[in-house]
Write a protein that holds these residues in place. Structure first.
Motif, PDB file in Angstrom:
ATOM      1  N   MET A 297       0.850  -1.184   0.000  1.00  0.00           N
ATOM      2  CA  MET A 297       0.000   0.000   0.000  1.00  0.00           C
ATOM      3  C   MET A 297       0.888   1.237   0.000  1.00  0.00           C
ATOM      4  O   MET A 297       1.829   1.344   0.793  1.00  0.00           O
ATOM      5  CB  MET A 297      -0.909  -0.008   1.228  1.00  0.00           C
ATOM      6  N   LEU A 298       0.581   2.167  -0.897  1.00  0.00           N
ATOM      7  CA  LEU A 298       1.331   3.408  -0.963  1.00  0.00           C
ATOM      8  C   LEU A 298       0.872   4.346   0.140  1.00  0.00           C
ATOM      9  O   LEU A 298      -0.320   4.515   0.373  1.00  0.00           O
ATOM     10  CB  LEU A 298       1.136   4.072  -2.331  1.00  0.00           C
ATOM     11  N   LEU A 299       1.825   4.986   0.811  1.00  0.00           N
ATOM     12  CA  LEU A 299       1.499   5.892   1.897  1.00  0.00           C
ATOM     13  C   LEU A 299       1.461   7.349   1.455  1.00  0.00           C
ATOM     14  O   LEU A 299       0.671   8.137   1.965  1.00  0.00           O
ATOM     15  CB  LEU A 299       2.535   5.750   3.028  1.00  0.00           C
ATOM     16  N   ARG A 300       2.293   7.731   0.523  1.00  0.00           N
ATOM     17  CA  ARG A 300       2.426   9.140   0.172  1.00  0.00           C
ATOM     18  C   ARG A 300       2.497   9.340  -1.341  1.00  0.00           C
ATOM     19  O   ARG A 300       3.408   9.946  -1.871  1.00  0.00           O
ATOM     20  CB  ARG A 300       3.710   9.733   0.790  1.00  0.00           C
ATOM     21  N   LYS A 301       1.540   8.818  -2.092  1.00  0.00           N
ATOM     22  CA  LYS A 301       1.544   8.967  -3.547  1.00  0.00           C
ATOM     23  C   LYS A 301       0.130   9.140  -4.056  1.00  0.00           C
ATOM     24  O   LYS A 301      -0.841   8.893  -3.346  1.00  0.00           O
ATOM     25  CB  LYS A 301       2.179   7.735  -4.222  1.00  0.00           C
ATOM     26  N   PHE A 302       0.014   9.509  -5.343  1.00  0.00           N
ATOM     27  CA  PHE A 302      -1.293   9.620  -5.961  1.00  0.00           C
ATOM     28  C   PHE A 302      -1.786   8.235  -6.373  1.00  0.00           C
ATOM     29  O   PHE A 302      -1.036   7.426  -6.891  1.00  0.00           O
ATOM     30  CB  PHE A 302      -1.237  10.521  -7.198  1.00  0.00           C
ATOM     31  N   ALA A 303      -3.078   7.993  -6.150  1.00  0.00           N
ATOM     32  CA  ALA A 303      -3.672   6.716  -6.523  1.00  0.00           C
ATOM     33  C   ALA A 303      -4.129   6.756  -7.968  1.00  0.00           C
ATOM     34  O   ALA A 303      -4.454   7.799  -8.511  1.00  0.00           O
ATOM     35  CB  ALA A 303      -4.860   6.413  -5.611  1.00  0.00           C
ATOM     36  N   GLY A 304      -4.148   5.592  -8.604  1.00  0.00           N
ATOM     37  CA  GLY A 304      -4.654   5.503  -9.964  1.00  0.00           C
ATOM     38  C   GLY A 304      -3.652   5.912 -11.024  1.00  0.00           C
ATOM     39  O   GLY A 304      -3.999   6.051 -12.188  1.00  0.00           O
ATOM     40  N   GLU A 305      -2.402   6.126 -10.641  1.00  0.00           N
ATOM     41  CA  GLU A 305      -1.379   6.524 -11.600  1.00  0.00           C
ATOM     42  C   GLU A 305      -0.205   5.542 -11.549  1.00  0.00           C
ATOM     43  O   GLU A 305       0.074   4.940 -10.508  1.00  0.00           O
ATOM     44  CB  GLU A 305      -0.864   7.937 -11.300  1.00  0.00           C
ATOM     45  N   LYS A 306       0.481   5.386 -12.681  1.00  0.00           N
ATOM     46  CA  LYS A 306       1.705   4.603 -12.712  1.00  0.00           C
ATOM     47  C   LYS A 306       2.857   5.522 -12.335  1.00  0.00           C
ATOM     48  O   LYS A 306       3.109   6.521 -12.983  1.00  0.00           O
ATOM     49  CB  LYS A 306       1.928   4.007 -14.109  1.00  0.00           C
ATOM     50  N   VAL A 307       3.527   5.188 -11.250  1.00  0.00           N
ATOM     51  CA  VAL A 307       4.582   6.054 -10.745  1.00  0.00           C
ATOM     52  C   VAL A 307       5.843   5.242 -10.474  1.00  0.00           C
ATOM     53  O   VAL A 307       5.784   4.029 -10.259  1.00  0.00           O
ATOM     54  CB  VAL A 307       4.149   6.771  -9.448  1.00  0.00           C
ATOM     55  N   LEU A 308       6.961   5.920 -10.500  1.00  0.00           N
ATOM     56  CA  LEU A 308       8.230   5.334 -10.097  1.00  0.00           C
ATOM     57  C   LEU A 308       8.355   5.532  -8.592  1.00  0.00           C
ATOM     58  O   LEU A 308       8.403   6.665  -8.105  1.00  0.00           O
ATOM     59  CB  LEU A 308       9.392   6.005 -10.821  1.00  0.00           C
ATOM     60  N   ILE A 309       8.349   4.434  -7.857  1.00  0.00           N
ATOM     61  CA  ILE A 309       8.402   4.526  -6.397  1.00  0.00           C
ATOM     62  C   ILE A 309       9.859   4.643  -5.966  1.00  0.00           C
ATOM     63  O   ILE A 309      10.647   3.729  -6.157  1.00  0.00           O
ATOM     64  CB  ILE A 309       7.752   3.291  -5.742  1.00  0.00           C
TER      65      ILE A 309
END
Length: 343
Positions: A297-309
């Motif tokens: 689960m992402l804590l500090r990112k936008f949901a629904g987007e493909k992101v480089l973590i």
């Protein structure tokens, strides 16, 4: 055709993911994390966010009963101030004359107040705010979908559990008095008993045939183990990670006290080893263990987007710490199990 500027937000991060382009209330309105009765939102007059508020006609706030009443009051003061520059009369109206629809259920999660009693929690709730007398309450009792892909009619187990939870919330289970503590009877069909290993029993019940399905994201999306404490969540997640095949990788954080003066003695008192032990809501663990296929689960990112973590600097919002520190870590946690609030 009439076009309305509508802002849709939710109190929790997971609830905001169910809204197209959704944001949390704190993110959208820049509500301070450490809030009090005199706080205002960090929205500067003339900024893009202030202009958005000026042109917004409708605000829909989901899971409203979960947050402290001071959050609504801070938004009310801020919108009155913003709209005063447009029309002085609007400063006399709640939320600057904006229509605000608050959704949620007071029988679910109320504001979480650390080490508080029943009275403190009630006083922190939305219906204890000065704004409440101006609210018009509409109750919806129709069957609602419980999760994506399931409804009450489609799954009998979910239906029975949902009905039982509803009876608990309405005080229709056992001899319930208006007190902080009482005993209730849990129905046999939703209770796991005669288990030697409690964690293993609930894991096998919630995640049957885990090894055969761990590569199927739908399998994880449709189930989760809920717990009231972060310690229990961490214990369940560690147990389930050990059940997955594959190599386990460990990622350690880098912790340090913020803005440390070279002559300050904090570093000698609060060592790096001590900082590594600090954990809390919204803060990733110092030791992050992962395997390929494990749900996170992402804590500090936008949901629904493909992101480089990537690793990022995160500071906990707990104002009771005698110092401010930052942790550089991947903003993720395992999500086999999650807290009740996040659900």
């Amino acid at each position: 055709m009439i076009f309305l500027n509508i802002v849709s937000i939710a109190s929790s991060g997971i609830a905001s993911q169910l809204i197209p382009g959704g944001r949390t209330a704190h993110s959208r309105f820049s509500i301070p994390l450490n809030i009090d009765g005199n706080s205002t939102c960090h929205i500067v007059q003339g900024s893009d966010l202030a202009e958005l508020m000026v042109h917004t006609k409708l605000i829909i706030w989901d899971e409203a009963p979960m947050v402290h009443r001071h959050c609504f009051e801070a938004l009310d003061r801020t919108l009155r101030d913003i709209m005063h520059s447009q029309n002085a009369a609007l400063a006399k109206h709640p939320f600057g004359g904006k229509v605000v629809v608050l959704g949620g259920d007071f029988r679910q999660i109320l504001p979480v107040i650390p080490r508080a009693g029943r009275e403190d929690i009630v006083l922190a709730s939305l219906n204890s705010s000065y704004l409440w007398p101006s609210c018009k309450v509409l109750s919806l009792t129709k069957n609602m979908r419980l999760s994506q892909g399931y409804s009450v009619e489609e799954n009998s187990n979910i239906s029975r559990f949902a009905e039982w939870i509803l009876k608990v919330g309405e005080g229709n289970i056992g001899k319930i008095m208006n007190d902080e503590e009482h005993e209730i009877t849990i129905d046999d069909d939703i209770l796991i008993d005669d288990a030697e290993d409690l964690i293993q029993a609930i894991v096998e019940s919630t995640y049957p045939k885990l090894v055969d399905n761990f590569k199927n994201y739908v399998y994880f999306r449709e189930r989760a183990i809920l717990s009231p404490t972060l310690d229990d969540v961490a214990q369940v997640n560690e147990f389930m990670l050990g059940l997955l095949p594959g190599e386990e990788r460990t990622y350690l954080s880098s912790d340090a006290i913020c803005n440390q003066d070279p002559q300050d003695q904090l570093a000698e008192v609060y060592t790096t080893e001590f900082l590594n032990t600090i954990c809390g809501s919204g803060l990733p663990y110092h030791q992050l263990k992962l395997k390929v296929g494990a749900p996170i689960m992402l804590l500090r990112k936008f949901a629904g987007e493909k992101v480089l973590i990537a690793r990022m600097l995160i500071s906990p919002s707990d104002y009771k710490l005698p110092f401010k520190f930052q942790r550089r870590q991947f903003p993720v946690v395992l999500s086999f199990a999650i807290t009740i609030n996040k659900s």
